[in-house]
Design a protein around this motif. Structure first.
Motif, short mmCIF file in Angstrom:
data_model
loop_
_atom_site.label_atom_id
_atom_site.label_comp_id
_atom_site.label_asym_id
_atom_site.label_seq_id
_atom_site.Cartn_x
_atom_site.Cartn_y
_atom_site.Cartn_z
N ARG A 54 0.84 -1.20 0.00
CA ARG A 54 0.00 0.00 0.00
C ARG A 54 0.88 1.26 0.00
NH1 ARG A 54 -3.72 -1.27 3.71
NH2 ARG A 54 -2.35 -0.73 5.41
N ALA A 55 1.95 1.28 0.79
CA ALA A 55 2.82 2.45 0.86
C ALA A 55 3.52 2.70 -0.47
CB ALA A 55 3.86 2.29 1.98
N GLY A 56 3.83 1.62 -1.20
CA GLY A 56 4.47 1.75 -2.51
C GLY A 56 3.47 1.97 -3.63
N LEU A 57 2.18 1.93 -3.26
CA LEU A 57 1.09 2.07 -4.24
C LEU A 57 1.29 1.12 -5.40
CD1 LEU A 57 0.59 5.92 -4.03
CD2 LEU A 57 -0.76 4.15 -2.93
N ASP A 58 1.14 1.61 -6.59
CA ASP A 58 1.29 0.73 -7.75
C ASP A 58 2.66 0.85 -8.40
OD1 ASP A 58 0.80 3.31 -8.57
OD2 ASP A 58 -0.56 2.76 -10.19
N TYR A 59 3.65 1.30 -7.62
CA TYR A 59 4.99 1.53 -8.16
C TYR A 59 5.93 0.33 -8.05
CZ TYR A 59 3.29 6.28 -7.99
OH TYR A 59 2.54 7.41 -8.15
N TRP A 60 5.52 -0.73 -7.35
CA TRP A 60 6.42 -1.87 -7.13
C TRP A 60 6.95 -2.48 -8.43
CZ3 TRP A 60 9.06 -3.12 -3.00
CH2 TRP A 60 8.65 -2.58 -1.78
N PRO A 61 6.19 -2.53 -9.51
CA PRO A 61 6.77 -3.09 -10.74
C PRO A 61 7.94 -2.26 -11.29
CG PRO A 61 4.38 -3.07 -10.89
CD PRO A 61 4.75 -2.30 -9.65
N HIS A 62 8.08 -1.03 -10.82
CA HIS A 62 9.14 -0.15 -11.30
C HIS A 62 10.35 -0.12 -10.38
CE1 HIS A 62 6.21 1.21 -14.20
NE2 HIS A 62 5.37 1.42 -13.21
#
Length: 166
Positions: A54-62
């Motif tokens: 949640r803290a990384g939102l949808d940025y984890w793939p990057h």
């Protein structure tokens, strides 16, 4: 897990992170600055923990993420030359005066007690963010430390800007 991009000009390492939202926020910073992020175990949470995601939102793939059983495992995979720069609230060179180099590895300690002495001793340099509102030499009055994700963002941005990475 092995290191992505072993020749990255700069990388961020979290030593035994304990608080999921801090790690998620740091991952988001690393995605924004395109810096690899390495996590040194043991972690105080499961990497799939919902609060980390949640803290990384949808940025984890990057995020160029790797995990390592200990600091030695990480160091064995790094391409020379590199410097291990320990980031600490005390006993280091001031961030404003520090000269970063390509290959620097920015090492941040646990939220509760920072970098243990045995890890500090492995560092080539120790770096400190000056805090005019910080505690005095006896640990009295003022702020003890910055939030880990804030400190990481300040150091990573300063290093990348100085190295002309952006």
């Amino acid at each position: 897990m092995t290191l992505p991009e072993p020749t990255s000009p700069l990388r961020v390492v979290l030593y035994e992170p304990q608080i999921p939202p801090n790690t998620g926020n740091i991952a988001r910073t690393c995605a924004a600055f395109q810096l690899p992020l390495a996590l040194i175990e043991p972690l105080g949470f499961c990497i799939d923990d919902r609060s980390v995601r949640r803290a990384g939102l949808d940025y984890w793939p990057h995020v160029q993420l790797s995990t390592h059983s200990d600091l030695d495992h990480l160091l064995a995979q790094l391409t020379h030359p590199y410097r291990l720069i320990g980031c600490s609230r005390y006993g280091g060179d001031s961030l404003g005066d520090f000269q970063f180099q390509r290959g620097d590895v920015l090492l941040f300690g646990r939220e509760d007690n920072g970098l243990p002495n045995r890890v500090r001793e492995q560092c080539d340099r120790i770096l400190t963010i000056p805090m005019p509102g910080g505690v005095d030499a006896d640990g009295q009055g003022g702020v003890r430390s910055l939030n880990l994700s804030v400190a990481c963002a300040l150091v990573a941005y300063t290093a990348g800007h100085q190295l002309l990475l952006w």
